[in-house]
Motif scaffolding. Structure first.
Motif, PDB file in Angstrom:
ATOM      1  N   HIS A   1      -1.266  10.030   8.741  1.00  0.00           N
ATOM      2  CA  HIS A   1      -0.507   8.947   9.367  1.00  0.00           C
ATOM      3  C   HIS A   1       0.515   8.559   8.519  1.00  0.00           C
ATOM      4  O   HIS A   1       1.122   7.396   8.953  1.00  0.00           O
ATOM      5  CB  HIS A   1      -1.525   8.178   9.781  1.00  0.00           C
ATOM      6  N   ASN A   2       0.603   8.551   7.192  1.00  0.00           N
ATOM      7  CA  ASN A   2       1.930   8.285   6.615  1.00  0.00           C
ATOM      8  C   ASN A   2       2.171   9.221   5.398  1.00  0.00           C
ATOM      9  O   ASN A   2       1.378   9.894   5.014  1.00  0.00           O
ATOM     10  CB  ASN A   2       1.850   6.793   5.971  1.00  0.00           C
TER      11      ASN A   2
ATOM     12  N   CYS B   1       9.482   6.305  10.813  1.00  0.00           N
ATOM     13  CA  CYS B   1       8.919   5.027  11.069  1.00  0.00           C
ATOM     14  C   CYS B   1       9.870   3.935  10.259  1.00  0.00           C
ATOM     15  O   CYS B   1       9.942   4.207   9.082  1.00  0.00           O
ATOM     16  CB  CYS B   1       7.328   4.717  10.694  1.00  0.00           C
TER      17      CYS B   1
ATOM     18  N   TRP C   1       6.581   2.927   2.219  1.00  0.00           N
ATOM     19  CA  TRP C   1       7.121   2.228   3.527  1.00  0.00           C
ATOM     20  C   TRP C   1       6.996   0.611   3.383  1.00  0.00           C
ATOM     21  O   TRP C   1       7.980  -0.213   3.796  1.00  0.00           O
ATOM     22  CB  TRP C   1       6.332   2.557   4.808  1.00  0.00           C
ATOM     23  N   ARG C   2       5.926   0.268   2.968  1.00  0.00           N
ATOM     24  CA  ARG C   2       5.383  -1.199   3.056  1.00  0.00           C
ATOM     25  C   ARG C   2       6.716  -1.900   1.754  1.00  0.00           C
ATOM     26  O   ARG C   2       7.015  -3.064   2.086  1.00  0.00           O
ATOM     27  CB  ARG C   2       4.186  -1.599   2.485  1.00  0.00           C
TER      28      ARG C   2
ATOM     29  N   PHE D   1      -3.752   4.474   4.175  1.00  0.00           N
ATOM     30  CA  PHE D   1      -2.486   4.462   4.038  1.00  0.00           C
ATOM     31  C   PHE D   1      -1.913   4.567   2.527  1.00  0.00           C
ATOM     32  O   PHE D   1      -1.055   4.318   2.315  1.00  0.00           O
ATOM     33  CB  PHE D   1      -1.690   3.110   4.657  1.00  0.00           C
TER      34      PHE D   1
ATOM     35  N   ARG E   1      -1.172   5.954  16.348  1.00  0.00           N
ATOM     36  CA  ARG E   1      -0.816   7.459  16.069  1.00  0.00           C
ATOM     37  C   ARG E   1      -1.941   8.706  16.188  1.00  0.00           C
ATOM     38  O   ARG E   1      -1.552   9.691  16.562  1.00  0.00           O
ATOM     39  CB  ARG E   1      -0.503   7.484  14.443  1.00  0.00           C
TER      40      ARG E   1
ATOM     41  N   PHE F   1       3.990   3.394  18.090  1.00  0.00           N
ATOM     42  CA  PHE F   1       3.211   4.183  16.869  1.00  0.00           C
ATOM     43  C   PHE F   1       2.898   5.551  17.880  1.00  0.00           C
ATOM     44  O   PHE F   1       2.431   6.354  17.191  1.00  0.00           O
ATOM     45  CB  PHE F   1       2.280   3.395  16.445  1.00  0.00           C
TER      46      PHE F   1
ATOM     47  N   ASP G   1       6.313  -5.064  12.733  1.00  0.00           N
ATOM     48  CA  ASP G   1       5.771  -4.056  12.238  1.00  0.00           C
ATOM     49  C   ASP G   1       4.633  -3.616  13.279  1.00  0.00           C
ATOM     50  O   ASP G   1       4.424  -2.606  14.013  1.00  0.00           O
ATOM     51  CB  ASP G   1       5.462  -3.849  10.871  1.00  0.00           C
ATOM     52  N   ARG G   2       3.535  -4.301  13.060  1.00  0.00           N
ATOM     53  CA  ARG G   2       2.284  -4.133  14.021  1.00  0.00           C
ATOM     54  C   ARG G   2       1.805  -5.318  15.084  1.00  0.00           C
ATOM     55  O   ARG G   2       1.998  -6.182  14.810  1.00  0.00           O
ATOM     56  CB  ARG G   2       1.116  -4.017  12.760  1.00  0.00           C
TER      57      ARG G   2
ATOM     58  N   GLU H   1       0.702  -1.343   0.167  1.00  0.00           N
ATOM     59  CA  GLU H   1       0.100   0.015   0.069  1.00  0.00           C
ATOM     60  C   GLU H   1       0.863   1.222  -0.027  1.00  0.00           C
ATOM     61  O   GLU H   1       0.297   2.360  -0.405  1.00  0.00           O
ATOM     62  CB  GLU H   1      -0.963  -0.017   1.268  1.00  0.00           C
ATOM     63  N   SER H   2       2.144   1.148   0.458  1.00  0.00           N
ATOM     64  CA  SER H   2       2.835   2.492   0.419  1.00  0.00           C
ATOM     65  C   SER H   2       4.402   2.170   0.078  1.00  0.00           C
ATOM     66  O   SER H   2       4.753   1.129   0.191  1.00  0.00           O
ATOM     67  CB  SER H   2       2.817   2.830   1.952  1.00  0.00           C
TER      68      SER H   2
ATOM     69  N   ASP I   1       6.705   8.422   8.394  1.00  0.00           N
ATOM     70  CA  ASP I   1       7.291   7.460   7.635  1.00  0.00           C
ATOM     71  C   ASP I   1       8.731   7.809   7.377  1.00  0.00           C
ATOM     72  O   ASP I   1       9.854   7.284   7.865  1.00  0.00           O
ATOM     73  CB  ASP I   1       6.619   6.936   6.389  1.00  0.00           C
TER      74      ASP I   1
ATOM     75  N   PRO J   1      -1.116   1.302  13.653  1.00  0.00           N
ATOM     76  CA  PRO J   1      -0.583   2.511  13.280  1.00  0.00           C
ATOM     77  C   PRO J   1      -1.534   3.517  13.313  1.00  0.00           C
ATOM     78  O   PRO J   1      -1.301   4.719  13.858  1.00  0.00           O
ATOM     79  CB  PRO J   1       0.367   2.454  12.423  1.00  0.00           C
TER      80      PRO J   1
END
Ligand code: AHR
Length: 319
Positions: free
Chosen positions: A224-225, A273, A46-47, A199, A175, A139, A120-121, A43-44, A253, A171
Motif C-alpha cells: 500500500h506504499n 499518490c 510520502w509523509r 506504512f 486501497r 484511494f 490527505d485522509r 512514517e514514510s 506513492d 488509504p
C-alpha cells in the motif's frame, strides 16, 4: 515569522500555553490566519514530503502554522486538536490517522466556531457538518489502478501477498477495496496473505519475511506504499530471490526512493499518490476563514509509473 512546533504528547500542554488566533474572529487583529495542523506522523517518505509541503506553503501564504506530529497515534491527534481549540486558532487542518472516532473532538471545534479541513485522509462520520472540505487522493482509484496493471501485464495464476497500511486508516481500507474490486474479474489472481506493515519500511520488511517463510511460491507483492515495498525488497533479497523478477512488486506513492527502485527494476509498477497538498490547503483555509464557499471534496490529480516512465521522471522528481 512562521512558528514551527513539533509536538509529542508531552509537549501539547506547552502548545496550549502559547495561545494565538481566535476562533470567533475571522483572523487575528493584523489579519494573520493561524492554522493548527495535526499531522499523522513521520512514517514514510510520502509523509515527510507532505509535511514539508504544508510548512513551506503556510510560510509562503503568510499563515501562522502550529504543527503537531501524532506519531501515528489517534489519541495524540485528538489531544493536539483539543489544544488548537483551546488556543482559539482560526482554522484546524488534519490528516486523520484512522477513519473513525473523531465526532467528539470535532464537535468541540464546531462549538468553538473553528472550521476544520480534512487533508490527505477522510473520516468515517455521518455528520459531514463537522468539517468544511476534504482535500486528498481517491484511494479506491489508486487500488483500482494497481490491480488493472497486474491484469494487463500477467497471464495465468498469480499468488498475491498484500502489505496493508495502518489498520483502520482510509488509504489502507480503500486501497485494499480498490484492488479487490478489479481482480474480482480474474479468478486466477488470488490474495493469499494480507497483513499490516503500518506504512513503514521496517513493518514491510518484517511482514514480508514472515510471508516468505509461511507462503510458498509468491508471485506478486502489492504494497500500500513505497516504504513497505522497499522493506519487502530487502526481505526478498535476503531470501535469495530477485525483487522485480522472481516476485513482481506493485506499490503506491511514487516518492523518490520508490521511483529509484522502479527505475532499477526492483519494483515493477507504482501508482502515484501526490503529497504536495500544501498550496491547495492554504488556499482552502483562506477561503474557509473568510466565510467563502468551498467544494465539499477536492480530489488530487495523480498518475502511474512504469519502469521506463520512472527513468524519465526521476531527474525532475521533487520528493
Ligand atoms: O495517507 C497517505 C498515505 O500515508 C501514504 O500513501 C503513505 O505512504 C502514508 O503513510
Amino acid at each position: 515569522m512562521l512558528k514551527k512546533i513539533t509536538v509529542a504528547v508531552s509537549s501539547i500542554l506547552l502548545l496550549a500555553a502559547c495561545g494565538a488566533g481566535g476562533g470567533d474572529d475571522a483572523a487575528g487583529d493584523d489579519g494573520t490566519i493561524t492554522m493548527g495542523f495535526a499531522q499523522v506522523g513521520a512514517e514514510s517518505g510520502w509523509r515527510t514530503a507532505n509535511t514539508k509541503s504544508v510548512q513551506e506553503a503556510a510560510k509562503a501564504a503568510g499563515i501562522d502554522l502550529k504543527f503537531s506530529d501524532a506519531q501515528q497515534k489517534q489519541e495524540n491527534q485528538i489531544k493536539a486538536i483539543r489544544s488548537y481549540v483551546q488556543q482559539k486558532v482560526d482554522v484546524i487542518a488534519f490528516s486523520p490517522v484512522v477513519e473513525t472516532g473523531w465526532d467528539t473532538v470535532l464537535l468541540e471545534a464546531k462549538r468553538a466556531n473553528i472550521p476544520v479541513i480534512l487533508t490527505d485522509r477522510a473520516i468515517d462520520s455521518e455528520d459531514t457538518s463537522l468539517y468544511e472540505t476534504f482535500l486528498g487522493s481517491d484511494f479506491v482509484e489508486e487500488g483500482n489502478k494497481a490491480a488493472q496493471w497486474l491484469l494487463d501485464n500477467t497471464t495465468g495464476a498469480q499468488k498475491v501477498v498484500e502489505l496493508q497500511g495502518t489498520t483502520g486508516a482510509a488509504p489502507a481500507i480503500d486501497r485494499k477495496k480498490g484492488f479487490e474490486e478489479v481482480i474480482a474479474s480474474r479468478p486466477d489472481i488470488e490474495i493469499v496473505a494480507s497483513q499490516t506493515g503500518d506504512f513503514t519500511r521496517s513493518g514491510g520488511k518484517q511482514v514480508m519475511e514472515a510471508f516468505l517463510r509461511s507462503t510458498p511460491d509468491i508471485d506478486v507483492v502489492y504494497a500500500h506504499n513505497d516504504d513497505m515495498g522497499l522493506g519487502a525488497i530487502e526481505a526478498i533479497r535476503a531470501a535469495g530471490k530477485v525483487p522485480g523478477k522472481d516476485i513482481t512488486i506493485i506499490t503506491v506513492d511514487a516518492v523518490k526512493a520508490g521511483m529509484e527502485a522502479l527505475a532499477a527494476g526492483e519494483i515493477n509498477f507504482i501508482v502515484e499518490c501526490n503529497p504536495l497538498l500544501g498550496e491547495q490547503l492554504m488556499d482552502l483555509a483562506k477561503k474557509v476563514v473568510a466565510g467563502e464557499e468551498v467544494p465539499a471534496r477536492v480530489v488530487t490529480e495523480e498518475g502511474t509509473f512504469t519502469q521506463e516512465q520512472a527513468k524519465a521522471a526521476l531527474p525532475d522528481r521533487q520528493y
